[in-house]
Design an enzyme around this catalytic site. Structure first.
Site: not given
Length: 785
Positions: A215, A246, A328, A362, A529, A733
């Protein structure tokens, strides 16, 4: 030949008639996926002389390496070389933030499965078999395996995080009702269908070409360069597509890219590294599991006066992305709720397990789970409908719309969205019917829950919120796009192609998106994200806009009458409309080339308005919020703990969807993946620190039989208040939090065993064993005496 057309009326009207965005289109590679012709990294034809690598793994959770006996490995027929940390010419590190993550263990192993050496052989099977023949002598050291153990030992990968607003302790002391509790929430294996893989081919003048399922190609480029001790421009990393990511291929692909490149560098020949699934799962990190303790004070109506939560995550032996994940989580503890007086603490426990990493959401899901659990407890204690308690605590529109980290919520649609879902799902009538069913059934019990989602969109490291793109128009009118995002099945390339086609007024079929390549667009951010379409779509739109403006100026001067300017030229229906003339796009391009008009352009985008003080945990870390809600109805068997989802209704906000078909698919996939995390996907380490759930035979992802029997997904009609790409919103997400409704429906069903008078001590994942344990605990708590 020019065609006469009706006078052009209005740009918006014309472009709406030829919209290439806000329309459903199949995934651009769907025909390749279903026919088996889609090329993944393992499908690339190998260069003559390619060798195969396998990794030798530690069998101890924490130990000094007394000796690494490799004689039998070397002696295995077909083995060409065995490489250790001493063979690394550059830096022995692949940590994405903190440099604490060795590529190969050097004198110390810190988890079962840590790579110690690389075997390079003539075949994959030979390399893998040889790697098992090492004779390693360990001096074992004490191992810390759980988040709770790490917390007790005050052993962290980064310093603790603390965020507070108001005086939670004082409000708790004055509250009419108080409660305290603790729970755990398990981690999750990414279980991408395509495993980790890297294929490295040396090029001339110390160059290295690495095909990698990743990614984050730019990070792979930098890591490989550091390990080899060369400049970044010597390394080219390419990724056409992934069979799923993922988050598991954001930083964790680095080890495999570095090992393949190191072997290719040392042996001056191509090397492929493709671990088997059990090795992949043993080596790589997963979603962080969390342990929570909390205190809450609240009023008679369920309104929260003050709340304090303490979260500890199991991070593994190195920092990896644990700091941003916990940040987060801290910033999503509020989820959909106004918490005036709140205290949030986050601790990143260092353990002798795989280094946990990014996973869809995340940290956001782990943070939001805690407040939903707390509200569920409040409602049951007061005998209220949890939906009513949730409503009483929702963010508002004016004074109560600022998050604990200081960002105002200016785009709140929670009230309207929840009201719509409550009506369309028949929530109230179904809840009453479920109560009646439970009153007449002793073994099977049903439950229902409606839970909301508010999810912030942007990297919470500001400088990652940027992207670049290249758009080339060829003389036949076809268009090639290259951008820094990566395609992992989510449809990013489809959406970017739609954006470019729309901007140029051409048919979608004219546009092709090429493989992500660090030699084309440099210094890219990870596709993570949920920012892939936001960032790369805007960058590609910027490049296409520049091309359109150049062609418009050329068309105005070539076909326009006196007084026609570039601003009067329109692009639609594969034509360039100049006054009353509709000139075919291909003809305009061909003539523009002869006139030496530049037919390629670069584009760039940086997300505006973002600022963040990590030390103070204050600022505006998110560009906007995505919202959603889901209602789930379940049935459990109180004798076995088995569970089924009978119906799920999801209503999710993706703004003005770029591609509704793809977005509905993403919501469906996220829901099922989140449901798996919360119900069946249990990770288990034994007392020696060995991951026992390291294969499909022992790790249970959802199957088609686990799908809700009645599954209804709709997109909420909305337009992004911020200037995102065509006013759309991210979809990757946020919907993973929708199946909170499944977990709390299970909890509702378990509570019915004691007539809803006891808060079930249900931990995640709510496996059959956990449900049965919770049923027994509720019965015991409700028993007389």
């Amino acid at each position: 030949m020019n065609q006469q057309v009706e006078p052009f009326i209005e740009d918006a009207q014309q472009r709406e008639a030829f919209a290439q965005v806000h329309v459903s289109r199949p995934h651009e590679s769907a025909h390749l996926h279903v026919s088996g012709r889609a090329t993944y990294t393992d499908d690339i034809p190998v260069v003559a002389g390619t060798l195969h690598a396998a990794l030798g793994l530690s069998s101890k959770a924490h130990a000094r390496l007394v000796s690494l006996g490799l004689d039998k490995v070397h002696a295995t027929p077909g083995v060409v070389a065995v490489l250790t940390a001493s063979d690394i010419p550059g830096t022995n590190d692949c940590g994405p933030i903190v440099h604490d993550d060795p590529v190969l263990a050097d004198g110390l192993v810190q988890y079962v499965g840590q790579p110690m050496f690389i075997v390079v052989a003539t075949s994959h099977e030979t390399a893998r078999r040889a790697a098992r023949r090492a004779e390693v002598v360990y001096e074992e050291l004490p191992a810390v395996l759980t988040a709770q153990q790490a917390r007790a030992a005050e052993q962290y990968v980064i310093p603790p995080l603390k965020l507070a607003r108001g005086d939670a302790a004082a409000r708790l002391a004055r509250a009419p009702h108080r409660a305290a509790g603790e729970m755990t929430l398990g981690g999750q294996e990414q279980f991408y269908l395509e495993g980790q893989i890297a294929y490295a081919v040396p090029k001339d003048d110390d160059g290295m070409h690495v095909w990698c399922s990743t990614q984050h190609p730019s990070e792979m480029q930098h890591l490989v360069a550091h390990v080899l001790g060369v400049a970044s421009h010597n390394v080219l990393v390419e990724c056409r597509r992934m069979g799923g990511g993922f988050g598991g291929k954001e930083s964790q692909s680095g080890l495999f890219a570095c090992c393949a490149a190191l072997a290719a560098w040392k042996l001056l020949c191509p090397v492929k590294l493709r671990p088997d699934r059990d090795d992949d799962m043993t080596i790589t990190g997963k979603r962080h599991d969390f342990h929570y303790t909390y205190e809450v004070g609240y009023g008679d109506d369920g309104a929260i006066d003050g709340v304090a939560v303490d979260m500890t995550s199991r991070c593994g032996f190195s920092a990896d992305l644990s700091g941003p994940v916990m940040t987060r989580a801290v910033c999503h503890f509020d989820n959909a709720y106004w918490l005036k007086d709140v205290s949030i603490a986050g601790h990143c426990g260092k353990t002798n397990t795989q280094s946990n990493t990014a996973f869809r959401g995340f940290g956001g899901p782990q943070g939001a789970f805690a407040i939903e659990y707390i509200i569920d407890d409040i409602a049951r204690t007061l005998g209220l409908d949890p939906l009513d308690v949730r409503r009483r605590n929702l963010y508002g529109k004016t004074d109560d719309n600022v998050t604990p980290y200081g960002q105002a919520i200016d785009d709140n649609v929670l009230h309207e969205l929840i009201a719509e879902l409550e009506t369309t799902s028949g929530y109230r009538a179904r809840r009453a019917a479920i109560r009646a069913f439970n009153a007449n059934n002793d073994v099977l019990k049903k439950g229902i829950a409606l839970t909301p989602v508010k999810f912030g969109i942007a990297f919470n490291v500001t400088h990652f919120n940027q992207a670049g793109a290249l758009v080339h128009i060829y003389t036949d009118g076809s268009v090639l796009v290259n951008h820094g995002g990566t395609e992992m099945g989510q449809g990013l390339n489809t959406k970017v192609a739609q954006v470019v086609a729309h901007e140029l007024g051409i048919d979608f079929a004219r546009v092709r998106v090429s493989a992500t390549d660090t030699s084309k667009v440099a210094n890219t951010s990870a596709t993570a994200a949920s920012t892939g379409s936001d960032l790369n779509g805007k960058a590609a739109q910027d490049a296409a806009r520049q091309l359109r403006e150049r062609l418009a100026a050329f068309a105005a001067s070539t076909w326009g009458d006196d007084g026609v300017s570039a601003s009067d030229v329109r692009f639609a229906h594969d034509s360039v409309i100049v006054g009353g003339n509709a000139v075919p796009f291909g003809e305009v391009v061909a003539k523009a080339y002869l006139a030496r008009v530049q037919l390629w352009s670069d584009g760039f985008y940086a997300t505006p308005k973002l600022h963040w003080n990590q030390a103070a945990l204050q600022g505006r870390p998110f560009h906007y919020y995505s919202y959603g809600a889901a209602v789930s109805e379940v049935v459990i068997d109180t004798l076995t703990g088995e569970m089924r989802v009978l119906r799920a209704d999801a209503l999710h906000d993706v703004g003005a969807s770029l591609n509704p078909a793809l977005d509905v698919g993403q919501v469906e996939g996220a829901f099922v993946q989140g449901m798996g995390w919360l119900t069946t996907e249990e990770l288990w380490w034994n007392k020696d620190g060995r991951l026992m759930t390291h294969a499909p035979s022992t790790y249970k992802i959802p199957t088609v039989n686990d799908m809700p029997a009645d599954f209804r997904v709709r997109l909420y009609e909305n337009r992004n208040a911020e200037d995102s790409i065509h006013r759309s919103k991210a979809v990757g997400e946020p919907p993973l939090l929708l199946p909170f409704s499944v977990f709390f429906a299970i909890r509702d069903a378990v509570a019915s065993v004691a007539d809803y008078r006891v808060n079930p001590p249900l931990n995640g994942p709510a496996t059959a064993e956990e449900i049965l344990r919770s049923v027994r605990a509720v019965r015991a708590a409700a028993a007389p005496g």
